[in-house]
Write an enzyme that holds these catalytic residues in place. Structure first.
Site, PDB file in Angstrom:
ATOM      1  N   CYS A 159       0.977  -1.134   0.060  1.00 41.36           N
ATOM      2  CA  CYS A 159      -0.157   0.026   0.017  1.00 41.36           C
ATOM      3  C   CYS A 159       0.899   1.188  -0.126  1.00 41.36           C
ATOM      4  O   CYS A 159       1.568   1.535   1.116  1.00 41.36           O
ATOM      5  CB  CYS A 159      -0.908   0.069   1.097  1.00 41.36           C
ATOM      6  SG  CYS A 159      -1.726   1.658   1.443  1.00 41.36           S
TER       7      CYS A 159
ATOM      8  N   CYS B 142      -0.690   4.473   2.220  1.00 41.24           N
ATOM      9  CA  CYS B 142      -0.556   4.327   3.806  1.00 41.24           C
ATOM     10  C   CYS B 142      -0.229   3.061   4.226  1.00 41.24           C
ATOM     11  O   CYS B 142       0.941   2.501   3.838  1.00 41.24           O
ATOM     12  CB  CYS B 142      -2.036   4.542   4.242  1.00 41.24           C
ATOM     13  SG  CYS B 142      -3.410   3.973   3.544  1.00 41.24           S
ATOM     14  N   SER B 143      -1.161   1.891   4.611  1.00 45.24           N
ATOM     15  CA  SER B 143      -0.611   0.384   5.061  1.00 45.24           C
ATOM     16  C   SER B 143      -1.651  -0.465   4.944  1.00 45.24           C
ATOM     17  O   SER B 143      -1.640  -1.241   5.898  1.00 45.24           O
ATOM     18  CB  SER B 143      -0.177   0.497   6.393  1.00 45.24           C
ATOM     19  OG  SER B 143      -0.935   1.454   7.352  1.00 45.24           O
ATOM     20  N   CYS B 144      -2.577  -0.182   4.118  1.00 42.85           N
ATOM     21  CA  CYS B 144      -3.652  -1.291   3.853  1.00 42.85           C
ATOM     22  C   CYS B 144      -3.217  -2.735   3.768  1.00 42.85           C
ATOM     23  O   CYS B 144      -2.310  -3.015   3.078  1.00 42.85           O
ATOM     24  CB  CYS B 144      -4.430  -0.871   2.567  1.00 42.85           C
ATOM     25  SG  CYS B 144      -5.149   0.716   2.513  1.00 42.85           S
TER      26      CYS B 144
END
Lengths: 204, 220
Positions: free
Chosen positions: A108, A111-113
């Site tokens: 991601c 962000c940090s999905c």
């Protein structure tokens, strides 16, 4: 760049991050906006109940049962719901299968999905700037930093989870493990293999 | 940051790595999830709040520091806590306290999630295998606002791989302008389209892209 949030509340709080969260928690709890026990429960859930074993259970079953695998690939969500592997950050899951022709790896960049109900909370490296910035441009070099070298005729496909679709890699099972039973296979499937940053049995 | 140079080597962790490296990391995650139940913002607003951190701080803060800073900004920005209440909290019950996440509801809230798929009347504008071109990666509805089209794929040509149906549109949802669901697609881009010196020109990057972020190539 103008933004709609003009007041920066965080600058009022202590600079030490540990004190910062403590101050915020205190303010919220005193105003009746959080229940500290509910916070403990959330932490316990992600520390002890939800983790990569969920994803590995699905992958092992897909390897052992071709019919299940076909269903899983075409009808993913109802099947995951039956296992109870549904919820926050896993509302829309897509499984992508590694083959000799294509190796999949998930990131991601915004962000940090990450598919929480199947893999838990993402590891530090997945959230790092280095991984997020580089894997889209130089996936092979990044893979080599995980100890993975792919043949040049295997295409790399990087999945950047920019929306609410979460990706899980179905890794390839090397022939030497074909007689393993479900429990042995689950042990074999690493978290990183389901992100696409490792191969099965390739322990770094 | 996709495609940025200068971030150095990746440091793969062992699979035995703890879920939370520090105790306060866990508290940040939990307080962020718990305050979501107050229903004063949505996920897109939270992401936007993190992106709104001043660039110098954004670069300097660690991952969970960004989370806690964004949460503080939202609480003050939305008027839920005043700066005074943040610093010297009174013990007065807030009017939103009836929405507080209770321990008994945690499992339910986490296992329900918040699906973003929606039914719409409009049929998808694009079909699988169609060639498309993305537009500029800027929010068209809100100046300087949130968008989920990464910069490294802006104005690039790609191919529709998957149609996911309609999903909530972040560019409006992040700014209280409504869900405005539109069709979402996975689009593949050849490495040779994205990068001057790709490792292998036939490698691809797949990105999830909302319909209004792109146009059919023949309309260009």
């Amino acid at each position: 760049m103008p933004h709609d949030i003009e007041k920066h509340g965080h600058s009022l709080l202590p600079s030490d991050p540990e004190l910062k969260v403590k101050a915020l928690e205190t303010a919220l709890a005193k105003n009746g906006l959080i229940d500290p026990a509910a916070l403990d429960e959330i932490i316990d859930t992600y520390q002890n109940k939800i983790g990569p074993k969920n994803g590995a259970t699905i992958i092992a079953k897909a390897w052992l049962d071709q019919n299940f695998k076909n269903d899983l690939m075409t009808n993913t969500m109802p099947i995951l719901e039956k296992f109870g592997f549904f919820g926050r950050q896993g509302e829309h899951i897509q499984i992508v299968e590694n083959t000799p022709e294509v190796h999949n790896i998930v990131v991601c960049t915004l962000c940090s999905c990450y598919p929480w109900p199947l893999l838990g909370i993402p590891p530090t490296w997945y959230k790092s700037d280095a991984y997020r910035s580089r894997v889209v441009r130089e996936p092979r070099k990044c893979l080599s930093e995980f100890g993975v070298t792919l043949p040049n005729n295997t295409k790399v496909r990087v999945w950047d989870s920019t929306a609410e679709i979460r990706y899980l890699v179905l890794p390839m099972l090397p022939k030497k493990y074909k007689d393993f039973d479900k429990e042995q296979l689950i042990e074999l499937i690493s978290r990183d293999a389901m992100i696409g940053a490792a191969l099965i049995g390739n322990v770094t | 940051m996709g495609g940025r140079f200068g971030d150095g080597a990746i440091k793969p962790g062992s699979c035995e790595e703890k879920t939370f490296k520090e105790r306060w990391h866990a508290r940040v995650l939990a307080v962020t999830l718990a305050t979501g139940s107050l229903r004063q913002w949505n996920l897109d607003m939270m992401r936007h709040a993190r992106e709104c951190l001043p660039p110098k701080e954004y670069a300097a803060f660690s991952y969970y520091e960004k989370w806690i800073a964004a949460l503080a900004d939202l609480l003050v920005g939305k008027g839920i806590l005043s700066p005074d209440e943040l610093l010297s909290p009174s013990s007065q019950m807030h009017q939103l306290s009836r929405r507080k996440l209770l321990i008994a509801d945690v499992a339910d809230v986490l296992s329900k999630g918040a699906p973003t798929s929606r039914s719409v009347n409009a049929s998808p504008k694009f079909l699988v295998d169609q060639i498309v071109k993305t537009r500029r990666a800027e929010n068209k509805f809100f100046y300087g606002g949130h968008t989920r089209l990464p910069k490294y794929v802006e104005r690039c040509v790609g191919k529709i791989e998957i149609c996911h149906g309609a999903h909530v549109f972040p560019d409006t949802h992040a700014h209280d302008l409504g869900e405005r669901p539109e069709h979402l697609y996975t689009v593949s881009f050849l490495a040779s389209e994205l990068w001057q010196s790709p490792e292998n020109p036939n490698d691809t990057v797949c990105v999830d892209i909302w319909e209004s972020y792109m146009e059919p190539l023949n309309d260009q």
